[in-house]
Scaffold this motif. Structure first.
Motif, PDB file in Angstrom:
ATOM      1  N   CYS A  14       0.859  -1.189   0.000  1.00 41.81           N
ATOM      2  CA  CYS A  14       0.000   0.000   0.000  1.00 41.81           C
ATOM      3  C   CYS A  14       0.901   1.247   0.000  1.00 41.81           C
ATOM      4  O   CYS A  14       2.044   1.214   0.448  1.00 41.81           O
TER       5      CYS A  14
ATOM      6  N   ASP B 185       0.557   3.759   1.783  1.00 38.70           N
ATOM      7  CA  ASP B 185       0.647   4.250   3.157  1.00 38.70           C
ATOM      8  C   ASP B 185       2.109   4.236   3.628  1.00 38.70           C
ATOM      9  O   ASP B 185       2.810   3.241   3.435  1.00 38.70           O
TER      10      ASP B 185
ATOM     11  N   GLY C 234      -4.129   1.240  -1.123  1.00 40.57           N
ATOM     12  CA  GLY C 234      -4.863  -0.004  -0.941  1.00 40.57           C
ATOM     13  C   GLY C 234      -4.180  -1.205  -1.576  1.00 40.57           C
ATOM     14  O   GLY C 234      -4.774  -2.268  -1.696  1.00 40.57           O
TER      15      GLY C 234
ATOM     16  N   HIS D 125      -2.508  -4.344   4.490  1.00 42.95           N
ATOM     17  CA  HIS D 125      -2.112  -4.167   5.891  1.00 42.95           C
ATOM     18  C   HIS D 125      -3.294  -3.998   6.832  1.00 42.95           C
ATOM     19  O   HIS D 125      -4.410  -3.730   6.413  1.00 42.95           O
TER      20      HIS D 125
ATOM     21  N   CYS E 183      -6.050  -0.212   6.808  1.00 42.89           N
ATOM     22  CA  CYS E 183      -5.820   0.448   5.521  1.00 42.89           C
ATOM     23  C   CYS E 183      -6.948   1.436   5.222  1.00 42.89           C
ATOM     24  O   CYS E 183      -8.114   1.049   5.115  1.00 42.89           O
TER      25      CYS E 183
HETATM   26 ZN   LIG Z   1      -3.311   1.116   3.005  1.00 39.43          ZN
END
Ligand SMILES: [Zn+2]
Length: 509
Positions: free
Chosen positions: A170, A172, A197, A238, A249
């Motif tokens: 992801c 993130d 994602g 995650h 997430c």
């Molecule tokens: Zn994520």
């Protein structure tokens, strides 16, 4: 739809309120009580302590550069009316951050308050450039192609039956260290492209597959096309064990099973695209991995030889850690392999089983890394990134919560991801009157005529689009950009080709 969740959830992840802080503290304490691992300082026999020490020193060195910025600027701000302000400020900056502050900003201090926003953005950009320079010059993670680690891993990968490893984590920032830390894979031995994602672009990945197979036919790189090896596509979604409903997430509304199922579906769609588009039994192997962003422990959905996986069954590295901590190294390795082969509903190929066993053994080192460094789960459960990285590249970023990635060619296509990043930084920085630092990056191939110029043009195009999209922030000095390019055929660091801090020349000194 996913992006609405992304935006909604991004809000929740920023700046915990008092009740949430209390909740997290209580939850953390509860986990500490329940989990006998925490507080117990015995180390797993498979943990590579010398590598952990090296990784820790790299993490604290790079993050330290960013963390020293605000204290230094507070000191500089307090000095601004002193007689020898400029020389004192430069002296402090050089000794604490290792670079000079922009003199044109300091020179205005006698007539108007110091532009702390510009100074902050400058420092973040310099810290990023220092990290990039160091990464490409001294290979601190031993991941370059020529390193023994990379060669050994590539040969292992080949023995497992794979000629290319392609991983999508992801976007993130809590997943930015997935390759070098969580999975301990030399970065040059894997293709990484993060997406919100972990939902990778199928067409781009098909193109990458075509390019890979073409190299095999034309040049036998990484191996000859007649050898029966596969392209392995991995998705790492995650979740959060400490605060599952808020810190999972964002792209999937903190819903673990949705993150896993959408990642799995994307993998199946990719395989179908390859099988439908190319004949001669063309196919790929697939793997789905979940990462707990609080402990970095992974769970692996074991695939059958035909790529079928169960979404609600997995092999947990943390469970295996607990089960094997008292064993010898050899017994632990054997137990892990046995669980992978027979601990699930499906029996994977032998090569795939060996590959997963290696990832789990590697991950055990990371479980100890987090546990020993923080005496439990990570203290920063939510977002704490230092800058947004926009464009194509960032091979040098391998630290957790350092960068929010938005991989894009155009701002239009990446608008949803970028909006989320800006929203996150409104909470992290703008709420403290500090700007959103955005590093724009386009890698290019130096062997292609005109590619460098096109990369610079791409940087400027994206920079202009950012200025239009976030006009209010830009006008208030609350969003700054650094434009960088890099020749991916060389080991050279990112090269700055412009900055909003120096718009007249578009050059960074
Ligand atoms: Zn994520």
């Amino acid at each position: 739809m996913a992006y609405r969740n992304l935006a909604k959830n991004a809000n929740r992840s920023i700046g915990p309120t008092a009740p949430r802080k209390r909740y997290l503290a209580e939850k953390g304490a509860q986990i500490q009580r329940q989990d006998s691992l925490v507080g117990d300082l015995s180390r797993h026999p498979l943990t590579e302590q010398s590598i952990n020490r090296k990784l820790q020193s790299y993490e604290s060195e790079v993050k330290g550069r960013f963390e020293r910025i605000v204290p230094l600027l507070k000191k500089v701000s307090a000095l601004q009316h002193d007689q020898d302000f400029i020389s004192s400020a430069q002296q402090f900056s050089r000794s604490e951050l290792g670079f000079d502050l922009p003199t044109d900003v300091l020179e205005k201090a006698w007539v108007s308050p110091l532009d702390m926003r510009a100074l902050f953005a400058w420092c973040v950009f310099q810290a990023y450039q220092q990290a990039s320079d160091n990464f490409f010059k001294s290979d601190p993670l031993n991941g370059e192609k020529e390193s023994n680690e990379a060669r050994e891993f590539e040969s292992f990968l080949n023995d497992c039956g794979f000629h290319l490893l392609d991983i999508t984590p992801c976007a993130d920032g809590r997943l930015a260290h997935s390759i070098a830390y969580v999975l301990r894979i030399p970065f040059s031995a894997v293709r990484r492209r993060s997406h919100a994602g972990a939902l990778f672009d199928i067409e781009q990945t098909v193109n990458r597959w075509v390019k890979t197979e073409h190299h095999r036919y034309r040049e036998s790189i990484p191996n000859s096309a007649h050898l029966d090896t596969r392209y392995l596509k991995v998705v790492t979604y995650h979740f959060s064990s400490v605060d599952p409903h808020h810190q999972g997430c964002a792209a999937h509304g903190s819903d673990d099973s949705l993150a896993a199922s959408e990642g799995y579906q994307r993998l199946l769609d990719f395989r179908e695209a390859i099988e439908n588009s190319f004949c001669c039994g063309a196919s790929v192997d697939l793997l789905l991995i979940g990462v707990d962003t609080d402990t970095d422990a992974i769970r692996v959905h074991i695939p059958s030889p035909d790529g079928t996986m169960s979404l609600d069954k997995w092999v947990s590295a943390l469970d295996l850690y607990k089960e094997t901590i008292s064993m010898t190294k050899e017994e632990a390795s054997q137990t892990i392999l046995n669980r992978i082969k027979s601990g699930s509903d499906v029996t994977p190929d032998l090569g795939m089983a060996d590959f997963i066993a290696r990832l789990i053994s590697n991950n055990i080192s990371q479980i100890d890394y987090v546990r020993e460094l923080h005496s439990g789960p990570y203290p920063d459960a939510g977002h704490a990134e230092k800058f947004i990285g926009v464009g194509i590249g960032f091979k040098e970023i391998h630290l957790r919560n350092l960068t929010y990635f938005t991989h894009l060619d155009t701002v239009e296509e990446g608008a949803a991801d970028l909006d989320v990043g800006v929203k996150i930084f409104k909470g992290l920085n703008v709420s403290r009157d500090l700007p959103v630092p955005v590093v724009i990056r386009f890698d290019y191939s130096g062997s292609v005529p005109g590619a460098r110029d096109r990369a610079i043009a791409d940087c400027r195009r994206v920079d202009d689009a950012i200025s239009v999209r976030y006009r209010d922030l830009v006008d208030d000095g609350l969003l700054h950009t650094l434009l960088t390019i890099r020749d991916r055929d060389q080991r050279s660091p990112a090269e700055a080709v412009g900055s909003s801090l120096n718009p007249s020349t578009k050059e960074v000194h």
